[in-house]
Scaffold this motif. Sequence first.
Motif, PDB file in Angstrom:
ATOM      1  N   ALA A 130     -39.323  13.931  35.885  1.00 40.56           N
ATOM      2  CA  ALA A 130     -39.645  12.539  35.566  1.00 40.56           C
ATOM      3  C   ALA A 130     -39.944  11.737  36.813  1.00 40.56           C
ATOM      4  O   ALA A 130     -40.739  10.800  36.771  1.00 40.56           O
ATOM      5  N   THR A 144     -47.118  14.498  34.768  1.00 42.44           N
ATOM      6  CA  THR A 144     -45.790  14.544  34.152  1.00 42.44           C
ATOM      7  C   THR A 144     -44.994  13.296  34.491  1.00 42.44           C
ATOM      8  O   THR A 144     -44.372  12.674  33.613  1.00 42.44           O
ATOM      9  N   ALA A 161     -46.500  10.244  32.739  1.00 43.73           N
ATOM     10  CA  ALA A 161     -46.114  10.189  31.328  1.00 43.73           C
ATOM     11  C   ALA A 161     -44.693   9.657  31.161  1.00 43.73           C
ATOM     12  O   ALA A 161     -44.413   8.889  30.225  1.00 43.73           O
ATOM     13  N   ALA A 162     -43.786  10.038  32.081  1.00 46.35           N
ATOM     14  CA  ALA A 162     -42.423   9.520  32.012  1.00 46.35           C
ATOM     15  C   ALA A 162     -42.397   8.019  32.247  1.00 46.35           C
ATOM     16  O   ALA A 162     -41.667   7.281  31.578  1.00 46.35           O
ATOM     17  N   LEU A 188     -44.870   5.870  31.645  1.00 51.99           N
ATOM     18  CA  LEU A 188     -45.467   5.206  30.482  1.00 51.99           C
ATOM     19  C   LEU A 188     -44.513   5.237  29.287  1.00 51.99           C
ATOM     20  O   LEU A 188     -44.447   4.268  28.521  1.00 51.99           O
ATOM     21  N   ALA A 189     -43.777   6.335  29.112  1.00 49.66           N
ATOM     22  CA  ALA A 189     -42.856   6.444  27.984  1.00 49.66           C
ATOM     23  C   ALA A 189     -41.749   5.411  28.047  1.00 49.66           C
ATOM     24  O   ALA A 189     -41.209   4.999  27.014  1.00 49.66           O
ATOM     25  N   VAL A 190     -41.399   4.970  29.257  1.00 49.47           N
ATOM     26  CA  VAL A 190     -40.357   3.952  29.411  1.00 49.47           C
ATOM     27  C   VAL A 190     -40.942   2.548  29.320  1.00 49.47           C
ATOM     28  O   VAL A 190     -40.430   1.687  28.592  1.00 49.47           O
ATOM     29  N   PRO A 207     -43.165   1.039  25.465  1.00 49.54           N
ATOM     30  CA  PRO A 207     -42.408   0.487  24.329  1.00 49.54           C
ATOM     31  C   PRO A 207     -41.503  -0.666  24.706  1.00 49.54           C
ATOM     32  O   PRO A 207     -41.348  -1.622  23.935  1.00 49.54           O
TER      33      PRO A 207
END
Length: 295
Positions: A97, A172, A175-176, A178-180, A183
């Motif tokens: 991450a 990778t 993406a971590a 953006l995932a945090v 949202p």
Amino acid sequence: MTGWHASDDLVTRYGDGSLPEPDAWSLEKHLETCGGCAARVSRAVRETAAGVVLAEVREAVLDVPRTAPAAPKLAPAPAQTSVPSVRPRLARVLWAAGPAVRGAWLPAVLLVAFGAVALAYGADFTGARPLLLAVAPVVPVAGVALSYGAHADPLHEIAAATPSAGLRLLLTRTAAVLAVSLPLLTLAGVLLPSSDAPGAAAWLLPGLTLTLASLTLAGFVGCRTATAVTGGGWLCAVLAPALAAPGGRLTARLSEQLSYCLDGAAAQGGWAAAAVLCAVLLAARRPAYDHLEQR
């Protein structure tokens, strides 16, 4: 496992050490899931001069227990449960991450989200949503800058030498990030009172596009410079006109500028086209990321 297998020429060049590093990394990654190719590569290596030396060393090591005194028997180790295996797996996930998610970046994202809500309801600040929409697209860009490179990760040189390094590791960690951020900041925008600014989700596509633009530009100028250019360019585009507005119209001018940049099918379509273009350029320049941010 796919239908692709290493050719004889590829195996031979890998065995004698003449295969370029990117091709060698790709082959090594394939060998993790293909036993047939792994056996062929093993035979090719054993047939080289280095393979002969390694075989002699292996035989010498295997002969040691035959002449050495027997070691005392130890009590059998207690059976391990599946719980300890969770920790190594979690450690690998946190390493992949990136430092941004593990370090101060995550508290900074929380501060932006909860700070906007606190300004809206605690201080009755009507410009909380426009301000959040202006800052939100830069947050994932900053996360990318803080998650990849020798300046952010003390193990970057080691990570960059692995077969999974380069663009794959960069994506990778992106993406971590953006995932945090996506949202969390979108939820904060939904909780804010409505205003003349665009909707709470209007920043998602621009934020993704700016992140892809940063990754694409990083292949030319490096990660930190690329994120500074894209993030700084966005802030100048939306904040400069608002700051230049005559007295008392800061919030209104910021809302107008955000509506021009984010609202409507034309604006969102332009961001979508830019995102596709950046993704194509990113894929075309993939080899440039094999040595990105290396000293």
